[in-house]
Write an enzyme that holds these catalytic residues in place. Sequence first.
Site, PDB file in Angstrom:
ATOM      1  N   GLY A 179      13.288  -9.691  54.835  1.00 61.92           N
ATOM      2  CA  GLY A 179      12.606  -8.995  53.748  1.00 61.92           C
ATOM      3  C   GLY A 179      12.185  -9.971  52.677  1.00 61.92           C
ATOM      4  O   GLY A 179      11.083  -9.898  52.134  1.00 61.92           O
TER       5      GLY A 179
ATOM      6  N   GLU B 254      16.032 -15.961  48.954  1.00 60.06           N
ATOM      7  CA  GLU B 254      16.379 -16.234  47.563  1.00 60.06           C
ATOM      8  C   GLU B 254      16.274 -17.701  47.188  1.00 60.06           C
ATOM      9  O   GLU B 254      17.108 -18.223  46.424  1.00 60.06           O
ATOM     10  CB  GLU B 254      17.802 -15.746  47.296  1.00 60.06           C
ATOM     11  CG  GLU B 254      18.913 -16.475  48.052  1.00 60.06           C
ATOM     12  CD  GLU B 254      19.269 -15.888  49.407  1.00 60.06           C
ATOM     13  OE1 GLU B 254      20.382 -16.169  49.886  1.00 60.06           O
ATOM     14  OE2 GLU B 254      18.452 -15.143  49.965  1.00 60.06           O
ATOM     15  N   ASN B 255      15.269 -18.412  47.643  1.00 60.58           N
ATOM     16  CA  ASN B 255      15.124 -19.810  47.272  1.00 60.58           C
ATOM     17  C   ASN B 255      15.112 -19.947  45.752  1.00 60.58           C
ATOM     18  O   ASN B 255      14.328 -19.262  45.079  1.00 60.58           O
ATOM     19  CB  ASN B 255      13.820 -20.373  47.833  1.00 60.58           C
ATOM     20  CG  ASN B 255      13.613 -20.051  49.289  1.00 60.58           C
ATOM     21  OD1 ASN B 255      14.428 -20.376  50.134  1.00 60.58           O
ATOM     22  ND2 ASN B 255      12.510 -19.365  49.582  1.00 60.58           N
TER      23      ASN B 255
ATOM     24  N   HIS C 193      17.302  -7.588  44.164  1.00 61.16           N
ATOM     25  CA  HIS C 193      18.256  -8.218  45.080  1.00 61.16           C
ATOM     26  C   HIS C 193      18.096  -9.742  45.057  1.00 61.16           C
ATOM     27  O   HIS C 193      19.078 -10.485  44.915  1.00 61.16           O
ATOM     28  CB  HIS C 193      18.017  -7.653  46.482  1.00 61.16           C
ATOM     29  CG  HIS C 193      18.830  -8.252  47.579  1.00 61.16           C
ATOM     30  ND1 HIS C 193      19.725  -7.528  48.322  1.00 61.16           N
ATOM     31  CD2 HIS C 193      18.869  -9.510  48.100  1.00 61.16           C
ATOM     32  CE1 HIS C 193      20.288  -8.296  49.232  1.00 61.16           C
ATOM     33  NE2 HIS C 193      19.775  -9.507  49.123  1.00 61.16           N
ATOM     34  N   GLU C 194      16.857 -10.197  45.210  1.00 60.99           N
ATOM     35  CA  GLU C 194      16.634 -11.645  45.256  1.00 60.99           C
ATOM     36  C   GLU C 194      16.929 -12.297  43.911  1.00 60.99           C
ATOM     37  O   GLU C 194      17.441 -13.426  43.865  1.00 60.99           O
ATOM     38  CB  GLU C 194      15.199 -11.945  45.704  1.00 60.99           C
ATOM     39  CG  GLU C 194      14.843 -11.394  47.074  1.00 60.99           C
ATOM     40  CD  GLU C 194      15.845 -11.765  48.158  1.00 60.99           C
ATOM     41  OE1 GLU C 194      16.298 -12.923  48.173  1.00 60.99           O
ATOM     42  OE2 GLU C 194      16.171 -10.896  48.983  1.00 60.99           O
TER      43      GLU C 194
ATOM     44  N   HIS D  46      20.523 -12.990  43.530  1.00 60.00           N
ATOM     45  CA  HIS D  46      20.937 -14.181  44.274  1.00 60.00           C
ATOM     46  C   HIS D  46      20.851 -15.456  43.434  1.00 60.00           C
ATOM     47  O   HIS D  46      21.499 -16.455  43.772  1.00 60.00           O
ATOM     48  CB  HIS D  46      20.054 -14.366  45.507  1.00 60.00           C
ATOM     49  CG  HIS D  46      20.535 -13.664  46.730  1.00 60.00           C
ATOM     50  ND1 HIS D  46      21.807 -13.798  47.214  1.00 60.00           N
ATOM     51  CD2 HIS D  46      19.883 -12.850  47.608  1.00 60.00           C
ATOM     52  CE1 HIS D  46      21.937 -13.090  48.322  1.00 60.00           C
ATOM     53  NE2 HIS D  46      20.786 -12.499  48.584  1.00 60.00           N
TER      54      HIS D  46
ATOM     55  N   GLU E  84      25.389 -11.758  50.071  1.00 62.05           N
ATOM     56  CA  GLU E  84      24.568 -10.597  50.408  1.00 62.05           C
ATOM     57  C   GLU E  84      25.133  -9.275  49.891  1.00 62.05           C
ATOM     58  O   GLU E  84      24.374  -8.415  49.440  1.00 62.05           O
ATOM     59  CB  GLU E  84      24.350 -10.541  51.912  1.00 62.05           C
ATOM     60  CG  GLU E  84      23.628 -11.748  52.477  1.00 62.05           C
ATOM     61  CD  GLU E  84      22.285 -12.011  51.811  1.00 62.05           C
ATOM     62  OE1 GLU E  84      21.730 -11.106  51.159  1.00 62.05           O
ATOM     63  OE2 GLU E  84      21.797 -13.146  51.926  1.00 62.05           O
TER      64      GLU E  84
END
Length: 852
Positions: free
Chosen positions: A260, A263-264, A294-295, A298, A317
């Site tokens: 999806g 998270e860089n 969500h990202e 992270h 996660e």
Amino acid sequence: MPVLTRDEAQARARLLDVHHYAVDLDLTRGDELFTSTTRIRFTARHAGDTFVELRPATLHRAVLDGRPLDPATLDDNRLPLAALTPGEHELLIEADMRYSRTGEGMHRFTDPADGETYAYTQTFLDDVQRVFAAFDQPDLKAVFDATVTAPPHWTVLGNAVATRTGDPAAEGRWQLATTQPLSTYFVAFAAGPWHSVRTEHAGLPFALHCRRSLAPHLDADAEELLDITRRCYDRFHEIFDEPYPFDSYDQAFVPEFNAGAMENPGLVTFRDEFIFRSAVTDTERETRGVTIAHEMAHMWFGDLVTLRWWDDIWLNESFAEYMGYQVLAEATRFDGAWTDFACARKGWGYDADQRPSTHPVAPDAEAVRDTASALLNFDGISYAKGASALRQLVAWLGEKDFLAGINDHFARHRFGNAALADFLDSLARHTDRDVHAWAATWLRTSGVDTLTPTLTPTVTDDGTGGWRLDVRHDGTRPHHLAVGLYDRTPDGSGALVAREPLTADLPAGGGTRTIEGTGPRPALVLLNDGDLTYAKVRLDTASWETALGSLSALPDPLTRAVLWNAARDMVRDGELAPAAYLDAARAHLPHETDVAVTRAVLAFARGQIADRYVTPADRPAALAGLTALAQDLLDRTRDDQGKGSTAEGLRLTAVRTLIDSATTPDTLDAWLRDNTVPGGPALDPELRWRALARLAVLGATTPAAVDAELARDPSATGQEGAARCRAALPDPAAKEAAWQAMYDPEHRPELSNYLFTATAEGFWQPEQLDLVRPYLDRYHPAAVALAARRGPALAAAAGTAGFPRPLVEQRTLDLGEECLRTAGPTPALRRRLDDQLDDLRRALSIRAGSRR
């Protein structure tokens, strides 16, 4: 390719302290190769041997401390570094690397809409070695500097602010700012003629990027995307003491992305289906918002503080999943996000947790012995179950103490690595509750608890009536949950009104818990109302009868979602006939007002019940019932176009179901001809391809019609739609052509990850069992060979979209089990086959029960 073991990673971490990477990439070499030059500075704590990972097309030069190394010593993906002496070292690697078509490493994509080319990286887990040489494990963090040469009209993005150097008209040379310490699997690049929308927030540059052909669609949604980003950013800064740790926040929507999002740090990559080309429901916008949140979570959970080894995937996660839903609900208009979680994610966790492949949220380190086994745990356990466990933890612990523990964890491990024990120690410093015991029961065990109520009338000492609720707890975990109590309204309308709910604490170890109630017996008693815990729930007989009559009249969509999930679990466990579920859907969905609930119930009814749980003889009746249900919903919303996102979302959901459930072509032909559904909506590209695919399944279209539609929509999505339609045609030649495209190693070009999935989705159809059954014998050998040749991403596609799901037959099970015993599938394929075969056993059992 050898995979990195936990023991090897620990040994290398004891030996090395990695300080700095200087990475230089040249993306101007053509369609197949790019140049990768890497200079690594590191310290050996003591004398020893180790290795660096890379997967080159050609290794040109390797130099350690000025001394050339023999490129021929490269053993698969490992270059030995022998006899290191204590002290500082510098390693130089020059290599040609291959572009990927599978979404792993440096993926290259040419947009069929305009011919423009893009490249981006996915270095997750152990794929950075496809891009540059690295000590590829999460606990060897280092600072990165990077330079990239690209075509002059391209823009280059990375983990830090990128600046063009030299003459912009003549050269595409880019320098990226020095990063904070990063794990190797976070290093990211995205290069191409991006369309960008830039802004600034809280003193940081924010930007959105997509392919040029998607520019109008990004521009249409840019303000919504940036508003969600800003609101989530601000909310995270309200609840976290540690500020956002990087110098910019780019969000790039990239083509043919496997996950999806990723998270860089500073450069989050998303699948570009999130740039909507066609109409979507508000629930789909909410899902996109959850992914953004969500990202961003992270950036703290995973990027600032990173797992030490892959047994602690949940520290990344589960937290991001929980925080994504919680922060989106708190900070944006999507305040019903937890209803979508119950509908779209909870079942993913429950299903995964009942398969033989289940595992604890936080498995023992010995169970994650290498990177191949780690990759298998990115599943419904680590995401949905883990987030559910954290939601239960917050309900039990209290949000104040939970956040205090999190902030303590960030402060103690910023830019470092941590494990479960570190996190529990941080929590324990801020609460008197026994969080270690909680973790032992919730995080270190697998399986789903089941809670079953029994209600008995009672008489109190003063002669007034009452009732007793006995909750049988089959399982081991403690649960803190709400018990919903509902009464019928006196007007006889079937509506239900809520009493004050009860709070129940079920101790660890199972058993029966008794709760005494006063007053008349409620018409409906619902365990886990509000969905605060993770357990399957059942209903007593009277409550189930009330639900069957009044489910759509319950006031809270989350309550309705919990009830629908209970019915879904009962079907899967053989306690409720599939036809009874369809009857309940037929009765209540025409009156449902929540899009997430409607979509989830229809997806289960169409994708599981109609396609797998009912027999082929009963399938036409199931499809007819779903068609009638969707038509009712469409009729109810006919006059609601333009009256709000909920009505439009319900209508779009109904149209999709009507298309997918059609058994004759006339209606779909008329819609395609008129380019609209009577009363709306217009048929946009997504609906047109959907309708054409269904006509292909029914044998009511032609290859020429597919070609004409592709000429109308020559986009990447159009290419996928055409591949799906061609594979769905009920023609032996079309099936063989699709099969060769998927599995023949000589087929050129090899299908990308997305085109393979689209072709596989079209190939296996319940309407075409006799036509596709001969391919069953060919499937397992072909999938095993493909997985070995093309890697984990294609293995996953072959084991999911490529699996012969419509063939719910004993022979399918027998051949699958034989493959697992004798054919040696790769770990990624083995896991998918394991799960598919378990689902197949369940489907066979449900069918057998329905025949009794």
